[in-house]
Design a protein around this motif. Sequence first.
Motif, PDB file in Angstrom:
ATOM      1  N   ALA A 193     -73.614  -8.693 -12.617  1.00 37.37           N
ATOM      2  CA  ALA A 193     -72.551  -7.625 -12.672  1.00 37.37           C
ATOM      3  C   ALA A 193     -72.951  -6.314 -12.485  1.00 37.37           C
ATOM      4  O   ALA A 193     -72.086  -5.293 -12.722  1.00 37.37           O
ATOM      5  CB  ALA A 193     -71.522  -7.833 -13.865  1.00 37.37           C
ATOM      6  N   ALA A 194     -74.112  -6.097 -12.161  1.00 33.23           N
ATOM      7  CA  ALA A 194     -74.573  -4.598 -12.275  1.00 33.23           C
ATOM      8  C   ALA A 194     -74.873  -4.377 -10.677  1.00 33.23           C
ATOM      9  O   ALA A 194     -75.738  -4.867  -9.990  1.00 33.23           O
ATOM     10  CB  ALA A 194     -76.081  -4.694 -12.748  1.00 33.23           C
ATOM     11  N   PRO A 195     -73.823  -3.501  -9.867  1.00 34.61           N
ATOM     12  CA  PRO A 195     -73.638  -3.236  -8.666  1.00 34.61           C
ATOM     13  C   PRO A 195     -74.622  -2.274  -8.308  1.00 34.61           C
ATOM     14  O   PRO A 195     -75.092  -1.205  -9.281  1.00 34.61           O
ATOM     15  CB  PRO A 195     -72.318  -2.839  -8.489  1.00 34.61           C
ATOM     16  N   ALA A 196     -75.137  -2.151  -7.030  1.00 32.11           N
ATOM     17  CA  ALA A 196     -75.846  -0.982  -6.661  1.00 32.11           C
ATOM     18  C   ALA A 196     -75.208   0.045  -6.626  1.00 32.11           C
ATOM     19  O   ALA A 196     -74.035   0.270  -6.254  1.00 32.11           O
ATOM     20  CB  ALA A 196     -76.469  -1.105  -5.243  1.00 32.11           C
ATOM     21  N   PRO A 197     -75.645   1.364  -6.848  1.00 33.89           N
ATOM     22  CA  PRO A 197     -75.204   2.617  -6.964  1.00 33.89           C
ATOM     23  C   PRO A 197     -74.367   2.867  -5.569  1.00 33.89           C
ATOM     24  O   PRO A 197     -74.917   2.669  -4.559  1.00 33.89           O
ATOM     25  CB  PRO A 197     -76.159   3.745  -7.377  1.00 33.89           C
ATOM     26  N   GLY A 198     -73.218   3.352  -5.761  1.00 35.52           N
ATOM     27  CA  GLY A 198     -72.321   3.313  -4.291  1.00 35.52           C
ATOM     28  C   GLY A 198     -71.537   2.315  -3.777  1.00 35.52           C
ATOM     29  O   GLY A 198     -70.904   2.320  -2.807  1.00 35.52           O
ATOM     30  N   SER A 199     -71.649   1.206  -4.510  1.00 34.02           N
ATOM     31  CA  SER A 199     -71.051  -0.032  -4.065  1.00 34.02           C
ATOM     32  C   SER A 199     -69.519   0.097  -3.942  1.00 34.02           C
ATOM     33  O   SER A 199     -68.991   0.499  -4.900  1.00 34.02           O
ATOM     34  CB  SER A 199     -71.468  -1.256  -4.720  1.00 34.02           C
ATOM     35  N   ALA A 200     -69.006  -0.352  -3.078  1.00 34.68           N
ATOM     36  CA  ALA A 200     -67.351  -0.490  -3.062  1.00 34.68           C
ATOM     37  C   ALA A 200     -67.101  -1.728  -3.848  1.00 34.68           C
ATOM     38  O   ALA A 200     -67.527  -2.765  -3.710  1.00 34.68           O
ATOM     39  CB  ALA A 200     -66.800  -0.465  -1.854  1.00 34.68           C
ATOM     40  N   VAL A 201     -66.341  -1.407  -5.029  1.00 30.74           N
ATOM     41  CA  VAL A 201     -65.787  -2.704  -5.753  1.00 30.74           C
ATOM     42  C   VAL A 201     -64.378  -2.605  -6.070  1.00 30.74           C
ATOM     43  O   VAL A 201     -63.634  -1.701  -6.016  1.00 30.74           O
ATOM     44  CB  VAL A 201     -66.566  -2.542  -7.340  1.00 30.74           C
ATOM     45  N   SER A 202     -63.834  -3.741  -6.698  1.00 32.25           N
ATOM     46  CA  SER A 202     -62.358  -3.988  -7.121  1.00 32.25           C
ATOM     47  C   SER A 202     -62.525  -4.267  -8.644  1.00 32.25           C
ATOM     48  O   SER A 202     -63.330  -5.161  -9.059  1.00 32.25           O
ATOM     49  CB  SER A 202     -61.638  -4.768  -6.396  1.00 32.25           C
ATOM     50  N   PHE A 203     -61.521  -3.894  -9.196  1.00 32.40           N
ATOM     51  CA  PHE A 203     -61.463  -4.087 -10.538  1.00 32.40           C
ATOM     52  C   PHE A 203     -59.990  -4.473 -10.895  1.00 32.40           C
ATOM     53  O   PHE A 203     -58.780  -3.546 -10.610  1.00 32.40           O
ATOM     54  CB  PHE A 203     -61.821  -2.911 -11.666  1.00 32.40           C
ATOM     55  N   GLU A 204     -59.788  -5.637 -11.671  1.00 29.26           N
ATOM     56  CA  GLU A 204     -58.534  -5.975 -11.850  1.00 29.26           C
ATOM     57  C   GLU A 204     -58.053  -6.490 -13.259  1.00 29.26           C
ATOM     58  O   GLU A 204     -58.911  -7.346 -13.954  1.00 29.26           O
ATOM     59  CB  GLU A 204     -58.145  -7.227 -10.985  1.00 29.26           C
ATOM     60  N   VAL A 205     -56.940  -6.000 -13.799  1.00 35.17           N
ATOM     61  CA  VAL A 205     -56.682  -6.603 -15.136  1.00 35.17           C
ATOM     62  C   VAL A 205     -55.308  -7.214 -15.061  1.00 35.17           C
ATOM     63  O   VAL A 205     -54.582  -6.360 -14.307  1.00 35.17           O
ATOM     64  CB  VAL A 205     -56.602  -5.324 -16.002  1.00 35.17           C
ATOM     65  N   ASP A 206     -55.001  -8.235 -15.630  1.00 34.57           N
ATOM     66  CA  ASP A 206     -53.746  -8.664 -15.594  1.00 34.57           C
ATOM     67  C   ASP A 206     -53.359  -9.442 -16.792  1.00 34.57           C
ATOM     68  O   ASP A 206     -54.230  -9.978 -17.678  1.00 34.57           O
ATOM     69  CB  ASP A 206     -53.366  -9.737 -14.335  1.00 34.57           C
ATOM     70  N   ARG A 207     -51.955  -9.411 -17.084  1.00 38.51           N
ATOM     71  CA  ARG A 207     -51.421 -10.291 -18.232  1.00 38.51           C
ATOM     72  C   ARG A 207     -50.367 -11.030 -17.500  1.00 38.51           C
ATOM     73  O   ARG A 207     -49.336 -10.524 -17.523  1.00 38.51           O
ATOM     74  CB  ARG A 207     -51.151  -9.373 -19.146  1.00 38.51           C
ATOM     75  N   ILE A 208     -50.369 -12.266 -17.335  1.00 36.21           N
ATOM     76  CA  ILE A 208     -49.245 -12.994 -16.827  1.00 36.21           C
ATOM     77  C   ILE A 208     -49.021 -14.554 -17.405  1.00 36.21           C
ATOM     78  O   ILE A 208     -49.978 -15.230 -17.591  1.00 36.21           O
ATOM     79  CB  ILE A 208     -49.755 -13.182 -15.114  1.00 36.21           C
ATOM     80  N   ASP A 209     -47.606 -14.696 -17.176  1.00 34.47           N
ATOM     81  CA  ASP A 209     -47.254 -16.034 -17.856  1.00 34.47           C
ATOM     82  C   ASP A 209     -46.787 -16.815 -16.836  1.00 34.47           C
ATOM     83  O   ASP A 209     -45.992 -16.590 -16.119  1.00 34.47           O
ATOM     84  CB  ASP A 209     -46.303 -15.808 -18.892  1.00 34.47           C
ATOM     85  N   ASP A 210     -47.635 -17.982 -16.120  1.00 34.94           N
ATOM     86  CA  ASP A 210     -47.583 -18.739 -15.187  1.00 34.94           C
ATOM     87  C   ASP A 210     -46.489 -19.288 -15.288  1.00 34.94           C
ATOM     88  O   ASP A 210     -45.553 -19.568 -14.206  1.00 34.94           O
ATOM     89  CB  ASP A 210     -48.616 -19.428 -14.906  1.00 34.94           C
ATOM     90  N   ARG A 211     -45.942 -19.875 -16.525  1.00 36.36           N
ATOM     91  CA  ARG A 211     -44.748 -20.801 -16.442  1.00 36.36           C
ATOM     92  C   ARG A 211     -43.341 -19.868 -16.458  1.00 36.36           C
ATOM     93  O   ARG A 211     -42.597 -20.420 -15.768  1.00 36.36           O
ATOM     94  CB  ARG A 211     -44.735 -21.345 -17.912  1.00 36.36           C
ATOM     95  N   ARG A 212     -43.492 -18.629 -17.045  1.00 36.46           N
ATOM     96  CA  ARG A 212     -42.533 -17.721 -17.148  1.00 36.46           C
ATOM     97  C   ARG A 212     -42.250 -16.994 -15.606  1.00 36.46           C
ATOM     98  O   ARG A 212     -41.205 -16.320 -15.489  1.00 36.46           O
ATOM     99  CB  ARG A 212     -42.171 -17.191 -18.438  1.00 36.46           C
ATOM    100  N   SER A 213     -43.271 -17.014 -14.823  1.00 36.34           N
ATOM    101  CA  SER A 213     -43.553 -16.057 -13.760  1.00 36.34           C
ATOM    102  C   SER A 213     -43.216 -14.614 -14.239  1.00 36.34           C
ATOM    103  O   SER A 213     -42.227 -13.927 -13.273  1.00 36.34           O
ATOM    104  CB  SER A 213     -42.708 -16.691 -12.539  1.00 36.34           C
ATOM    105  N   ASN A 214     -43.753 -14.217 -14.930  1.00 41.22           N
ATOM    106  CA  ASN A 214     -43.737 -12.801 -15.305  1.00 41.22           C
ATOM    107  C   ASN A 214     -45.107 -12.165 -15.910  1.00 41.22           C
ATOM    108  O   ASN A 214     -45.798 -12.985 -16.397  1.00 41.22           O
ATOM    109  CB  ASN A 214     -42.376 -12.541 -16.171  1.00 41.22           C
ATOM    110  N   GLY A 215     -44.971 -10.843 -15.888  1.00 39.62           N
ATOM    111  CA  GLY A 215     -46.130 -10.164 -16.287  1.00 39.62           C
ATOM    112  C   GLY A 215     -46.533  -9.124 -15.671  1.00 39.62           C
ATOM    113  O   GLY A 215     -45.618  -8.457 -14.759  1.00 39.62           O
ATOM    114  N   TRP A 216     -47.705  -8.574 -15.432  1.00 38.92           N
ATOM    115  CA  TRP A 216     -48.258  -7.538 -14.678  1.00 38.92           C
ATOM    116  C   TRP A 216     -49.374  -7.585 -14.188  1.00 38.92           C
ATOM    117  O   TRP A 216     -50.425  -8.329 -14.628  1.00 38.92           O
ATOM    118  CB  TRP A 216     -48.120  -6.341 -15.371  1.00 38.92           C
ATOM    119  N   SER A 217     -49.913  -7.074 -13.233  1.00 34.03           N
ATOM    120  CA  SER A 217     -51.318  -6.921 -12.624  1.00 34.03           C
ATOM    121  C   SER A 217     -51.728  -5.474 -12.138  1.00 34.03           C
ATOM    122  O   SER A 217     -50.697  -4.891 -11.508  1.00 34.03           O
ATOM    123  CB  SER A 217     -51.507  -7.865 -11.519  1.00 34.03           C
TER     124      SER A 217
END
Length: 227
Positions: free
Chosen positions: A145-169
């Motif tokens: 998980a240690a990227p090379a300096p200057g690497s293009a990365v994506s970071f995601e955080v989500d809290r989703i309830d699959d059953r109720r189909s609600n939450g956020w990302s």
Amino acid sequence: MPTHPRTDPSAAETIARRIAEREAGLGLDRDVLAREAGMSRRYLEYLTSVGPGFDPNGFLRIAAALGLSYRELVDGRADLPPGQAPPAPRPVLLRLTEEQCWEKIGARGVGRIALPGEAGPAVFPVNYTVDRGTVVYRTHENGAAAPAPGSAVSFEVDRIDDRRSNGWSVLITGTAERIDDRETLQRLMRDLAVQPWAGGARTLWIRIRPESVGGRRITSTPPGDQD
């Protein structure tokens, strides 16, 4: 350790075909679908190649962007007639402002860092903190998980309830850098004591400088309220 996809090649192929057919029917191209689902095109294409076992929440967002329920996208089944089973609510995506995105992810928590790889993004769970408009996390000096300096990365955080189909990302894309300034490191150690999950004595502080910050709130619309 990376998040390894649980793949079913035949199922992934079927779902990918279903997505392509729905795109064609709605007149959407792949870039538009990725943007509506709140992810990069490369990540979307990777998801369609490995199937929903890798990131069910990602497929929930794809389904919502296509105007489908999760079950319709993954299983290919329409809602059952009244009296046999309650119809599944359809997830609806609402855009979050950048300010709302930062409010959602809060000062610290657990997220996923996606690093570029030959076969597709390599995804790792990390515990993070927010520092002056950037995301910071610690990892082992020689860790995956240690990227090379200057690497293009994506970071995601989500809290989703699959059953109720609600939450956020929330999805942050940007550039990773290693923090080596002594004064900054002392401040981080004092004020933002984030303990790395990766073992070992030698750890790095990684900073993600955002280039784009976007998010979606997922809510469910009862079938009777659909257009």
